[in-house]
Design a protein around this motif. Structure first.
Motif, PDB file in Angstrom:
ATOM      1  N   ALA A  87       0.839  -1.205   0.000  1.00  0.00           N
ATOM      2  CA  ALA A  87       0.000   0.000   0.000  1.00  0.00           C
ATOM      3  C   ALA A  87       0.872   1.252   0.000  1.00  0.00           C
ATOM      4  O   ALA A  87       0.590   2.225  -0.710  1.00  0.00           O
ATOM      5  CB  ALA A  87      -0.925  -0.008   1.212  1.00  0.00           C
ATOM      6  N   LEU A  88       1.944   1.233   0.784  1.00  0.00           N
ATOM      7  CA  LEU A  88       2.821   2.400   0.853  1.00  0.00           C
ATOM      8  C   LEU A  88       3.586   2.616  -0.441  1.00  0.00           C
ATOM      9  O   LEU A  88       3.932   3.751  -0.778  1.00  0.00           O
ATOM     10  CB  LEU A  88       3.785   2.265   2.031  1.00  0.00           C
ATOM     11  N   ASP A  89       3.833   1.548  -1.184  1.00  0.00           N
ATOM     12  CA  ASP A  89       4.439   1.705  -2.512  1.00  0.00           C
ATOM     13  C   ASP A  89       3.477   2.417  -3.463  1.00  0.00           C
ATOM     14  O   ASP A  89       3.903   3.201  -4.316  1.00  0.00           O
ATOM     15  CB  ASP A  89       4.803   0.340  -3.093  1.00  0.00           C
ATOM     16  N   ALA A  90       2.184   2.135  -3.300  1.00  0.00           N
ATOM     17  CA  ALA A  90       1.175   2.732  -4.178  1.00  0.00           C
ATOM     18  C   ALA A  90       0.790   4.137  -3.737  1.00  0.00           C
ATOM     19  O   ALA A  90       0.512   5.011  -4.575  1.00  0.00           O
ATOM     20  CB  ALA A  90      -0.071   1.845  -4.218  1.00  0.00           C
ATOM     21  N   ASN A  91       0.764   4.357  -2.431  1.00  0.00           N
ATOM     22  CA  ASN A  91       0.331   5.644  -1.881  1.00  0.00           C
ATOM     23  C   ASN A  91       1.055   5.855  -0.557  1.00  0.00           C
ATOM     24  O   ASN A  91       0.740   5.196   0.425  1.00  0.00           O
ATOM     25  CB  ASN A  91      -1.183   5.642  -1.672  1.00  0.00           C
ATOM     26  N   PRO A  92       2.021   6.759  -0.491  1.00  0.00           N
ATOM     27  CA  PRO A  92       2.850   6.885   0.708  1.00  0.00           C
ATOM     28  C   PRO A  92       2.194   7.608   1.877  1.00  0.00           C
ATOM     29  O   PRO A  92       2.795   7.694   2.956  1.00  0.00           O
ATOM     30  CB  PRO A  92       4.068   7.670   0.202  1.00  0.00           C
ATOM     31  N   TYR A  93       0.968   8.116   1.693  1.00  0.00           N
ATOM     32  CA  TYR A  93       0.347   8.895   2.763  1.00  0.00           C
ATOM     33  C   TYR A  93      -0.343   7.979   3.768  1.00  0.00           C
ATOM     34  O   TYR A  93      -1.051   7.039   3.391  1.00  0.00           O
ATOM     35  CB  TYR A  93      -0.624   9.921   2.183  1.00  0.00           C
ATOM     36  N   VAL A  94      -0.126   8.269   5.053  1.00  0.00           N
ATOM     37  CA  VAL A  94      -0.641   7.418   6.122  1.00  0.00           C
ATOM     38  C   VAL A  94      -1.341   8.262   7.178  1.00  0.00           C
ATOM     39  O   VAL A  94      -1.171   9.482   7.246  1.00  0.00           O
ATOM     40  CB  VAL A  94       0.494   6.610   6.786  1.00  0.00           C
ATOM     41  N   ALA A  95      -2.126   7.580   7.996  1.00  0.00           N
ATOM     42  CA  ALA A  95      -2.716   8.177   9.193  1.00  0.00           C
ATOM     43  C   ALA A  95      -2.371   7.273  10.365  1.00  0.00           C
ATOM     44  O   ALA A  95      -2.489   6.047  10.272  1.00  0.00           O
ATOM     45  CB  ALA A  95      -4.231   8.315   9.040  1.00  0.00           C
ATOM     46  N   ILE A  96      -1.927   7.875  11.445  1.00  0.00           N
ATOM     47  CA  ILE A  96      -1.490   7.143  12.640  1.00  0.00           C
ATOM     48  C   ILE A  96      -2.309   7.618  13.823  1.00  0.00           C
ATOM     49  O   ILE A  96      -2.570   8.817  13.971  1.00  0.00           O
ATOM     50  CB  ILE A  96       0.008   7.395  12.892  1.00  0.00           C
ATOM     51  N   THR A  97      -2.692   6.682  14.689  1.00  0.00           N
ATOM     52  CA  THR A  97      -3.412   7.030  15.909  1.00  0.00           C
ATOM     53  C   THR A  97      -2.772   6.342  17.102  1.00  0.00           C
ATOM     54  O   THR A  97      -2.545   5.131  17.080  1.00  0.00           O
ATOM     55  CB  THR A  97      -4.886   6.615  15.840  1.00  0.00           C
ATOM     56  N   PHE A  98      -2.470   7.119  18.124  1.00  0.00           N
ATOM     57  CA  PHE A  98      -2.071   6.605  19.428  1.00  0.00           C
ATOM     58  C   PHE A  98      -3.251   6.819  20.373  1.00  0.00           C
ATOM     59  O   PHE A  98      -3.850   7.896  20.375  1.00  0.00           O
ATOM     60  CB  PHE A  98      -0.866   7.356  19.990  1.00  0.00           C
ATOM     61  N   PHE A  99      -3.567   5.815  21.192  1.00  0.00           N
ATOM     62  CA  PHE A  99      -4.636   5.957  22.183  1.00  0.00           C
ATOM     63  C   PHE A  99      -4.101   5.489  23.523  1.00  0.00           C
ATOM     64  O   PHE A  99      -3.683   4.340  23.663  1.00  0.00           O
ATOM     65  CB  PHE A  99      -5.866   5.141  21.779  1.00  0.00           C
ATOM     66  N   TRP A 100      -4.104   6.413  24.486  1.00  0.00           N
ATOM     67  CA  TRP A 100      -3.635   6.123  25.839  1.00  0.00           C
ATOM     68  C   TRP A 100      -4.799   6.331  26.805  1.00  0.00           C
ATOM     69  O   TRP A 100      -4.945   7.406  27.413  1.00  0.00           O
ATOM     70  CB  TRP A 100      -2.465   7.041  26.187  1.00  0.00           C
ATOM     71  N   PRO A 101      -5.666   5.322  26.958  1.00  0.00           N
ATOM     72  CA  PRO A 101      -6.881   5.499  27.764  1.00  0.00           C
ATOM     73  C   PRO A 101      -6.599   5.819  29.228  1.00  0.00           C
ATOM     74  O   PRO A 101      -7.396   6.516  29.866  1.00  0.00           O
ATOM     75  CB  PRO A 101      -7.605   4.155  27.618  1.00  0.00           C
ATOM     76  N   GLU A 102      -5.465   5.322  29.751  1.00  0.00           N
ATOM     77  CA  GLU A 102      -5.158   5.603  31.155  1.00  0.00           C
ATOM     78  C   GLU A 102      -4.972   7.103  31.405  1.00  0.00           C
ATOM     79  O   GLU A 102      -5.190   7.591  32.510  1.00  0.00           O
ATOM     80  CB  GLU A 102      -3.891   4.850  31.582  1.00  0.00           C
ATOM     81  N   LEU A 103      -4.568   7.831  30.359  1.00  0.00           N
ATOM     82  CA  LEU A 103      -4.389   9.280  30.466  1.00  0.00           C
ATOM     83  C   LEU A 103      -5.519  10.048  29.785  1.00  0.00           C
ATOM     84  O   LEU A 103      -5.474  11.282  29.733  1.00  0.00           O
ATOM     85  CB  LEU A 103      -3.050   9.694  29.846  1.00  0.00           C
ATOM     86  N   GLU A 104      -6.494   9.299  29.242  1.00  0.00           N
ATOM     87  CA  GLU A 104      -7.624   9.904  28.534  1.00  0.00           C
ATOM     88  C   GLU A 104      -7.128  10.775  27.378  1.00  0.00           C
ATOM     89  O   GLU A 104      -7.596  11.894  27.160  1.00  0.00           O
ATOM     90  CB  GLU A 104      -8.489  10.716  29.504  1.00  0.00           C
ATOM     91  N   ARG A 105      -6.170  10.213  26.609  1.00  0.00           N
ATOM     92  CA  ARG A 105      -5.535  10.969  25.544  1.00  0.00           C
ATOM     93  C   ARG A 105      -5.475  10.186  24.241  1.00  0.00           C
ATOM     94  O   ARG A 105      -5.403   8.947  24.240  1.00  0.00           O
ATOM     95  CB  ARG A 105      -4.100  11.350  25.940  1.00  0.00           C
ATOM     96  N   GLN A 106      -5.482  10.942  23.165  1.00  0.00           N
ATOM     97  CA  GLN A 106      -5.326  10.374  21.828  1.00  0.00           C
ATOM     98  C   GLN A 106      -4.496  11.355  20.991  1.00  0.00           C
ATOM     99  O   GLN A 106      -4.623  12.566  21.149  1.00  0.00           O
ATOM    100  CB  GLN A 106      -6.708  10.187  21.196  1.00  0.00           C
ATOM    101  N   VAL A 107      -3.643  10.803  20.125  1.00  0.00           N
ATOM    102  CA  VAL A 107      -2.887  11.626  19.192  1.00  0.00           C
ATOM    103  C   VAL A 107      -3.107  11.076  17.795  1.00  0.00           C
ATOM    104  O   VAL A 107      -2.957   9.873  17.565  1.00  0.00           O
ATOM    105  CB  VAL A 107      -1.371  11.638  19.502  1.00  0.00           C
ATOM    106  N   ARG A 108      -3.476  11.950  16.870  1.00  0.00           N
ATOM    107  CA  ARG A 108      -3.648  11.569  15.471  1.00  0.00           C
ATOM    108  C   ARG A 108      -2.603  12.280  14.633  1.00  0.00           C
ATOM    109  O   ARG A 108      -2.422  13.498  14.750  1.00  0.00           O
ATOM    110  CB  ARG A 108      -5.057  11.936  14.989  1.00  0.00           C
ATOM    111  N   ILE A 109      -1.919  11.520  13.780  1.00  0.00           N
ATOM    112  CA  ILE A 109      -0.845  12.064  12.959  1.00  0.00           C
ATOM    113  C   ILE A 109      -1.076  11.657  11.509  1.00  0.00           C
ATOM    114  O   ILE A 109      -1.315  10.478  11.229  1.00  0.00           O
ATOM    115  CB  ILE A 109       0.527  11.549  13.438  1.00  0.00           C
ATOM    116  N   GLU A 110      -1.009  12.625  10.609  1.00  0.00           N
ATOM    117  CA  GLU A 110      -1.102  12.348   9.183  1.00  0.00           C
ATOM    118  C   GLU A 110       0.166  12.842   8.507  1.00  0.00           C
ATOM    119  O   GLU A 110       0.739  13.857   8.910  1.00  0.00           O
ATOM    120  CB  GLU A 110      -2.321  13.039   8.571  1.00  0.00           C
TER     121      GLU A 110
END
Length: 213
Positions: A87-110
């Protein structure tokens, strides 16, 4: 007993977040949150959901492990011939999500994922446990196999070939994700969550804004 999923909810209230609380650079801000997650002994703090889109236009996602944050880039390693590698060979763009429920936090990276230099992949591969290095040779990741015995047999075969030093397979290596959009999410009461977004400007620099939850 019938479980009513609609009744499952938590009230978040541990911390707050505003653009004024954040550093000018989103990767530096991410490193602060990551270190806090590690210090809080969050389960699998480096686990991230990586989403990519293949040549067929279909998105797919999976959990991979963050293995480095260097020069504003996020590093992870995988099989280049796997579904995500193709997939990355065809389209290098990604979306990443970190979820840390113990801290009630989420980080989204594109952003855009590019292969790292071979010597970088070599160095990381050499640091892996011996059995993990054999596994990189034994597993033709994402391909269909008839049984678990196929993997065991292949691992034994490569173990016989490489009893001490296991070289990096040419089909295995790292990617560096260069972010262009990053969002920090902090859970708040009544679903009035705090969301701070960084968007990369065309001429460089980051635009910070608060988003509605």
């Amino acid at each position: 007993m019938t479980l009513n999923l609609a009744d499952i909810r938590l009230e978040y209230s541990k911390k707050e977040l505003s653009p004024e609380d954040c550093l000018p650079d989103p990767v530096a801000q991410f490193e602060i949150w990551l270190n806090e997650a590690i210090s809080a002994q969050v389960h699998e703090p480096t686990a991230m959901n990586l989403a990519a889109v293949g040549a067929d236009g279909r998105p797919s996602s999976r959990i991979v492990l963050l293995k480095g944050v260097e020069e504003g880039q996020l590093l992870f390693y995988t099989n280049y011939l796997s579904r995500k590698g193709q997939a990355l060979d065809a389209n290098p763009y990604v979306a990443i999500t970190f979820f840390w429920p113990e801290l009630e936090r989420q980080v989204r990276i594109e952003g855009k994922a590019c292969r790292v230099a071979p010597e970088v992949s070599d160095a990381y591969f050499a640091s892996r446990p011996y059995t993990s290095r054999l596994g990189a040779w034994a597993s033709e990741q994402s391909s269909e196999i008839s049984s678990k015995a196929v993997l065991v047999t292949r691992a034994a075969m490569y173990g016989a070939r490489h009893p001490i030093n296991v070289p990096r397979p040419p089909h295995w290596g790292g990617y560096a994700v260069v972010p262009d959009r990053v969002e920090f999410w902090q859970g708040r009461p009544s679903r009035l969550h705090d969301r701070v977004q960084y968007a990369l400007r065309e001429n460089g620099g980051w635009l910070l804004s608060r988003l509605a939850p």
